[in-house]
Write a protein that holds these residues in place. Structure first.
Motif, mmCIF file in Angstrom:
data_model
loop_
_atom_site.group_PDB
_atom_site.id
_atom_site.type_symbol
_atom_site.label_atom_id
_atom_site.label_comp_id
_atom_site.label_asym_id
_atom_site.label_seq_id
_atom_site.Cartn_x
_atom_site.Cartn_y
_atom_site.Cartn_z
ATOM 1 N N GLU A 1 0.669 -1.553 -0.310
ATOM 2 C CA GLU A 1 0.116 -0.335 -0.123
ATOM 3 C C GLU A 1 0.906 1.184 0.083
ATOM 4 O OE1 GLU A 1 -3.981 -0.424 0.995
ATOM 5 O OE2 GLU A 1 -3.055 -1.760 -0.361
ATOM 6 N N ASP A 2 1.681 1.457 1.041
ATOM 7 C CA ASP A 2 2.624 2.392 0.533
ATOM 8 C C ASP A 2 3.371 2.461 -0.155
ATOM 9 O OD1 ASP A 2 3.876 4.994 2.001
ATOM 10 O OD2 ASP A 2 4.340 4.001 4.488
ATOM 11 N N ILE A 3 2.876 3.636 -0.802
ATOM 12 C CA ILE A 3 3.923 3.671 -2.040
ATOM 13 C C ILE A 3 4.914 4.632 -1.598
ATOM 14 C CG2 ILE A 3 3.775 4.841 -4.614
ATOM 15 C CD1 ILE A 3 0.990 3.649 -4.908
ATOM 16 N N GLN A 4 5.094 5.485 -0.991
ATOM 17 C CA GLN A 4 6.440 6.311 -1.083
ATOM 18 C C GLN A 4 7.537 5.518 -0.363
ATOM 19 O OE1 GLN A 4 5.517 9.945 1.163
ATOM 20 N NE2 GLN A 4 7.067 10.124 1.701
ATOM 21 N N ALA A 5 7.170 4.191 0.108
ATOM 22 C CA ALA A 5 8.342 3.651 1.477
ATOM 23 C C ALA A 5 8.280 2.658 0.258
ATOM 24 C CB ALA A 5 6.801 2.918 2.485
ATOM 25 N N SER A 6 7.852 1.626 -0.570
ATOM 26 C CA SER A 6 8.551 1.380 -1.969
ATOM 27 C C SER A 6 9.272 2.211 -2.329
ATOM 28 C CB SER A 6 6.906 0.765 -2.769
ATOM 29 O OG SER A 6 7.202 0.489 -3.413
ATOM 30 N N ILE A 7 9.057 3.160 -2.980
ATOM 31 C CA ILE A 7 10.075 4.066 -3.947
ATOM 32 C C ILE A 7 11.165 4.235 -2.794
ATOM 33 C CG2 ILE A 7 9.797 6.417 -5.037
ATOM 34 C CD1 ILE A 7 7.412 5.809 -5.591
ATOM 35 N N LYS B 1 7.694 -4.667 -6.178
ATOM 36 C CA LYS B 1 6.339 -4.854 -6.520
ATOM 37 C C LYS B 1 5.393 -3.921 -6.102
ATOM 38 C CE LYS B 1 2.176 -5.782 -4.156
ATOM 39 N NZ LYS B 1 0.780 -6.606 -3.310
ATOM 40 N N ALA B 2 4.700 -3.658 -7.456
ATOM 41 C CA ALA B 2 3.695 -2.508 -8.257
ATOM 42 C C ALA B 2 2.898 -2.543 -7.550
ATOM 43 C CB ALA B 2 4.216 -1.888 -9.368
ATOM 44 N N GLN B 3 1.913 -1.177 -7.324
ATOM 45 C CA GLN B 3 0.759 -1.903 -6.873
ATOM 46 C C GLN B 3 -0.362 -1.189 -8.266
ATOM 47 O OE1 GLN B 3 0.078 -3.552 -4.463
ATOM 48 N NE2 GLN B 3 -1.078 -1.260 -3.152
#
Ligand code: ADP
Length: 218
Positions: free
Chosen positions: A76-82, A99-101
């Motif tokens: 869910e947390d796209i910012q954290a993933s990036i 993994k991309a959302q």
């Protein structure tokens, strides 16, 4: 030689990646920011730690740069993933899978240097749809935008009791036969002199549309 893996984010995807890596005998450091998730993996992963992967010092102290492969499975947390992907890549990890959302997220991950971007829901949806519409297709693997590998059951009598050379599926359909799964389950590498029997499955490789075309005809 054994490779070392770190999985960041232990949701359904990261959790499944961790379990399967362990099952295949690999060593995995499992990381999540919630204690509850980490507790679940205490006895499964080689090591499991509670850590916020967005924190550069934390990643350093975990020695992330020493891992062969890091999987960023933060959902869910796209910012954290990036941010995590960016830092892991900057630390010099050679192989980073993320993994991309959604498609935008995927584009950013590719831009910042993720070596492989996966879209589990989309990819699985695609794979299942192919299997739903296919007639004789038993399994299907997308190798790239253009190419696929598939296991196809031979149904029509005109395709049996003939050699692959005679069938000439490459000339007629544009697909290569890599192997044959016999009706007793044994897989044999394909040769031009291999004879196709009733009940055999062909493991074929080709452009997706050619593989689908063969599936309709065979
Ligand atoms: P999935 O769709 O695979 O179930 P989720 O979004 O449910 O994905 O899971 C992602 C996991 O990543 C969660 O367990 C969450 O606690 C973890 N996570 C989110 N942000 C961070 C972070 N900054 N550092 C470490 N783990 C994180």
């Amino acid at each position: 030689m054994k490779k070392s893996f770190a999985v960041i984010g232990l949701g359904r995807f990261g959790g499944s990646v961790t379990r399967n890596l362990i099952e295949s005998g690999q060593e995995v450091l499992a990381i999540d920011s919630t204690e509850e998730r980490v507790n679940e993996y205490m006895n499964i992963a080689t090591h499991a730690v509670v850590a916020n992967a967005q924190d550069e010092n934390t990643l350093r102290s975990l020695g992330i740069r020493n891992f062969d492969t890091v999987v960023v499975a933060i959902g869910e947390d796209i910012q954290a993933s990036i941010l995590t992907t960016l830092m892991v890549k900057e630390m010099g990890v050679a192989n980073v899978w993320a993994k991309a959302q959604n498609d935008y997220h995927a584009r950013v991950l590719e831009k910042i240097g993720a070596d492989r971007v996966v879209h589990p829901e989309r990819d699985m949806g695609k794979r299942i749809a192919h299997r739903l519409v296919a007639r004789n297709l038993l399994d299907y693997l997308e190798l790239s935008e253009k190419f696929s590998m598939a296991e196809i059951k031979v149904q029509k009598s005109k395709f049996v009791n003939q050699t692959l050379e005679k069938l000439n599926l490459t000339g007629r359909f544009g697909v290569n036969v890599a192997a044959i799964r016999r009706s007793n389950g044994v897989v044999e590498l394909a040769h031009s002199s291999s004879v196709v029997h009733e009940g055999d499955n062909l493991l074929v490789l080709g452009e997706t549309r050619d593989v689908e075309h063969l599936d309709e005809k065979i």
